[in-house]
Design a protein around this motif. Sequence first.
Motif, PDB file in Angstrom:
ATOM      1  N   ASN A  37       0.867  -1.167   0.000  1.00  0.00           N
ATOM      2  CA  ASN A  37       0.000   0.000   0.000  1.00  0.00           C
ATOM      3  C   ASN A  37       0.910   1.225   0.000  1.00  0.00           C
ATOM      4  O   ASN A  37       1.386   1.654   1.057  1.00  0.00           O
ATOM      5  CB  ASN A  37      -0.914  -0.021   1.233  1.00  0.00           C
ATOM      6  CG  ASN A  37      -2.023   1.003   1.149  1.00  0.00           C
ATOM      7  OD1 ASN A  37      -1.781   2.159   0.812  1.00  0.00           O
ATOM      8  ND2 ASN A  37      -3.238   0.576   1.476  1.00  0.00           N
ATOM      9  N   PHE A  38       1.207   1.742  -1.185  1.00  0.00           N
ATOM     10  CA  PHE A  38       2.205   2.808  -1.264  1.00  0.00           C
ATOM     11  C   PHE A  38       1.870   3.796  -2.371  1.00  0.00           C
ATOM     12  O   PHE A  38       1.104   3.518  -3.293  1.00  0.00           O
ATOM     13  CB  PHE A  38       3.602   2.229  -1.502  1.00  0.00           C
ATOM     14  CG  PHE A  38       3.759   1.468  -2.801  1.00  0.00           C
ATOM     15  CD1 PHE A  38       4.021   2.127  -3.998  1.00  0.00           C
ATOM     16  CD2 PHE A  38       3.642   0.088  -2.822  1.00  0.00           C
ATOM     17  CE1 PHE A  38       4.166   1.431  -5.181  1.00  0.00           C
ATOM     18  CE2 PHE A  38       3.779  -0.629  -4.007  1.00  0.00           C
ATOM     19  CZ  PHE A  38       4.040   0.048  -5.201  1.00  0.00           C
ATOM     20  N   GLU A  39       2.462   4.962  -2.249  1.00  0.00           N
ATOM     21  CA  GLU A  39       2.442   5.977  -3.295  1.00  0.00           C
ATOM     22  C   GLU A  39       3.883   6.329  -3.617  1.00  0.00           C
ATOM     23  O   GLU A  39       4.775   6.193  -2.767  1.00  0.00           O
ATOM     24  CB  GLU A  39       1.692   7.231  -2.817  1.00  0.00           C
ATOM     25  CG  GLU A  39       0.219   6.983  -2.519  1.00  0.00           C
ATOM     26  CD  GLU A  39      -0.476   8.213  -1.956  1.00  0.00           C
ATOM     27  OE1 GLU A  39       0.228   9.203  -1.643  1.00  0.00           O
ATOM     28  OE2 GLU A  39      -1.708   8.186  -1.814  1.00  0.00           O
ATOM     29  N   VAL A  40       4.129   6.778  -4.841  1.00  0.00           N
ATOM     30  CA  VAL A  40       5.484   7.153  -5.235  1.00  0.00           C
ATOM     31  C   VAL A  40       5.458   8.542  -5.870  1.00  0.00           C
ATOM     32  O   VAL A  40       4.534   8.884  -6.609  1.00  0.00           O
ATOM     33  CB  VAL A  40       6.106   6.114  -6.206  1.00  0.00           C
ATOM     34  CG1 VAL A  40       5.263   5.957  -7.460  1.00  0.00           C
ATOM     35  CG2 VAL A  40       7.545   6.476  -6.541  1.00  0.00           C
ATOM     36  N   ARG A  41       6.447   9.335  -5.516  1.00  0.00           N
ATOM     37  CA  ARG A  41       6.630  10.634  -6.148  1.00  0.00           C
ATOM     38  C   ARG A  41       8.122  10.811  -6.433  1.00  0.00           C
ATOM     39  O   ARG A  41       8.969  10.094  -5.870  1.00  0.00           O
ATOM     40  CB  ARG A  41       6.106  11.766  -5.261  1.00  0.00           C
ATOM     41  CG  ARG A  41       6.903  12.008  -3.999  1.00  0.00           C
ATOM     42  CD  ARG A  41       6.309  13.140  -3.164  1.00  0.00           C
ATOM     43  NE  ARG A  41       7.167  13.513  -2.047  1.00  0.00           N
ATOM     44  CZ  ARG A  41       7.161  12.905  -0.864  1.00  0.00           C
ATOM     45  NH1 ARG A  41       6.322  11.881  -0.633  1.00  0.00           N
ATOM     46  NH2 ARG A  41       7.976  13.316   0.093  1.00  0.00           N
ATOM     47  N   PHE A  42       8.437  11.744  -7.316  1.00  0.00           N
ATOM     48  CA  PHE A  42       9.829  11.948  -7.703  1.00  0.00           C
ATOM     49  C   PHE A  42      10.266  13.357  -7.332  1.00  0.00           C
ATOM     50  O   PHE A  42       9.563  14.337  -7.612  1.00  0.00           O
ATOM     51  CB  PHE A  42      10.002  11.716  -9.209  1.00  0.00           C
ATOM     52  CG  PHE A  42       9.708  10.297  -9.626  1.00  0.00           C
ATOM     53  CD1 PHE A  42      10.715   9.346  -9.625  1.00  0.00           C
ATOM     54  CD2 PHE A  42       8.423   9.918  -9.991  1.00  0.00           C
ATOM     55  CE1 PHE A  42      10.450   8.037  -9.994  1.00  0.00           C
ATOM     56  CE2 PHE A  42       8.143   8.616 -10.356  1.00  0.00           C
ATOM     57  CZ  PHE A  42       9.168   7.672 -10.360  1.00  0.00           C
ATOM     58  N   GLU A  43      11.400  13.432  -6.655  1.00  0.00           N
ATOM     59  CA  GLU A  43      11.987  14.717  -6.265  1.00  0.00           C
ATOM     60  C   GLU A  43      13.397  14.768  -6.848  1.00  0.00           C
ATOM     61  O   GLU A  43      14.340  14.206  -6.272  1.00  0.00           O
ATOM     62  CB  GLU A  43      12.024  14.852  -4.749  1.00  0.00           C
ATOM     63  CG  GLU A  43      10.645  14.855  -4.098  1.00  0.00           C
ATOM     64  CD  GLU A  43      10.712  14.967  -2.576  1.00  0.00           C
ATOM     65  OE1 GLU A  43      11.848  14.939  -2.031  1.00  0.00           O
ATOM     66  OE2 GLU A  43       9.649  15.071  -1.942  1.00  0.00           O
ATOM     67  N   GLY A  44      13.535  15.398  -8.008  1.00  0.00           N
ATOM     68  CA  GLY A  44      14.828  15.398  -8.681  1.00  0.00           C
ATOM     69  C   GLY A  44      15.224  13.996  -9.069  1.00  0.00           C
ATOM     70  O   GLY A  44      14.477  13.294  -9.758  1.00  0.00           O
ATOM     71  N   ASP A  45      16.388  13.574  -8.627  1.00  0.00           N
ATOM     72  CA  ASP A  45      16.881  12.227  -8.912  1.00  0.00           C
ATOM     73  C   ASP A  45      16.600  11.255  -7.768  1.00  0.00           C
ATOM     74  O   ASP A  45      17.308  10.264  -7.588  1.00  0.00           O
ATOM     75  CB  ASP A  45      18.390  12.259  -9.205  1.00  0.00           C
ATOM     76  CG  ASP A  45      18.692  12.798 -10.591  1.00  0.00           C
ATOM     77  OD1 ASP A  45      17.767  12.822 -11.421  1.00  0.00           O
ATOM     78  OD2 ASP A  45      19.843  13.205 -10.836  1.00  0.00           O
ATOM     79  N   VAL A  46      15.551  11.520  -6.999  1.00  0.00           N
ATOM     80  CA  VAL A  46      15.178  10.654  -5.879  1.00  0.00           C
ATOM     81  C   VAL A  46      13.707  10.245  -6.029  1.00  0.00           C
ATOM     82  O   VAL A  46      12.839  11.090  -6.288  1.00  0.00           O
ATOM     83  CB  VAL A  46      15.386  11.359  -4.523  1.00  0.00           C
ATOM     84  CG1 VAL A  46      14.882  10.496  -3.371  1.00  0.00           C
ATOM     85  CG2 VAL A  46      16.868  11.690  -4.319  1.00  0.00           C
ATOM     86  N   ALA A  47      13.462   8.950  -5.879  1.00  0.00           N
ATOM     87  CA  ALA A  47      12.091   8.438  -5.840  1.00  0.00           C
ATOM     88  C   ALA A  47      11.699   8.258  -4.377  1.00  0.00           C
ATOM     89  O   ALA A  47      12.440   7.643  -3.602  1.00  0.00           O
ATOM     90  CB  ALA A  47      11.985   7.118  -6.581  1.00  0.00           C
ATOM     91  N   VAL A  48      10.546   8.799  -4.001  1.00  0.00           N
ATOM     92  CA  VAL A  48      10.089   8.748  -2.612  1.00  0.00           C
ATOM     93  C   VAL A  48       8.845   7.857  -2.537  1.00  0.00           C
ATOM     94  O   VAL A  48       7.823   8.159  -3.167  1.00  0.00           O
ATOM     95  CB  VAL A  48       9.766  10.155  -2.075  1.00  0.00           C
ATOM     96  CG1 VAL A  48       9.352  10.071  -0.602  1.00  0.00           C
ATOM     97  CG2 VAL A  48      10.946  11.089  -2.256  1.00  0.00           C
TER      98      VAL A  48
END
Length: 342
Positions: free
Chosen positions: A288-299
């Motif tokens: 159960n997750f969400e993913v977002r991208f901050e520059g060269d980092v996946a959160v």
Amino acid sequence: MKRYLTLALALAFFITFAPMALVFSAGSVRAETGSDGGASLEGAQESQPQDKSEKTGIYDTFTVLDVSTGEVISVSARDYVIGAVCAEMPATFEEEALKAQAVSAYTYAVRQCLREEENPTQELCGADFSNDPSKYQGYYTRAQAEQFYGENFDEYYGKIETAVDSVYGYVITYEDQPIIPAFHSMSAGVTESAENAWGTAVEYLVPVESACDKEAPKYLEEVRLDKETLREKLTGSLGADLALPEDFTKWLAVNEVSSSGTVLSVSVGDTAVSGSDIREALSLRSANFEVRFEGDVAVFTTKGYGHGVGMSQYGANFMAQSGKSWTEILEHYYPGCTVEKL
């Protein structure tokens, strides 16, 4: 004899902690935080055990194959259940929650015994279980529990002994059969179905409300992975030939989510995988997750801990704190089931 359930397992099992002698799973971590996985369709998938009405009396002894020595060891059912609760649930939890966990542990063991009596597993060499941590639920010997609890051993072990003794011999049944008593640490607020988690529908392993899980410690957790680390983990788990696009933000896209919030389908580049595949590849606390991208980092932000099927241990504890009994807890998380004494 009641009708049989055919359970086809499609499950990469929960966690990969190192085995300990006579420990069926990584109890120190699981007892500290609640179970990551717990009982599942593993070890219960091929056939429904014969009608328990053909059996009489309480199962008072279980046998365990030590895979490191090949020795089959006899363990009293009482000691097994005490050890399973020690390994699988924090001793600081409410007594009614500990009782619910004890009945779950005993149900699991009885079901496995019935299956082995009817269709012996050759690799078990006549035992009911092995200490393979990828297949069977957690168990501590008294000595291991003493080492784990340290100066709190007398208080914690005594508390669990009392809980186990008060419910010893009770099992959870569905259509007169011991159930698959799946459990997990905490849901995302609603538990998940066995069908969504493992691909096989089970009548009593269906979503139920467990809103108090949102108040559990570490309900929300973040995992941050830089571009190269993410590439390494994805290709290491999904295959070295995995094609990832130039645009980092298009490496992963969630396609389908269940009503409970579990990610069912994810596009990794041009490859479709399950949320459980991503959970395993990235060592996430849940699917159960969400993913977002901050520059060269996946959160990655996860909710809950574990597969989400069956009884939520933190949910059980919250229910106990609100005055619910162990039977009410079990009847809530396993709808349509009956709690009875053998």
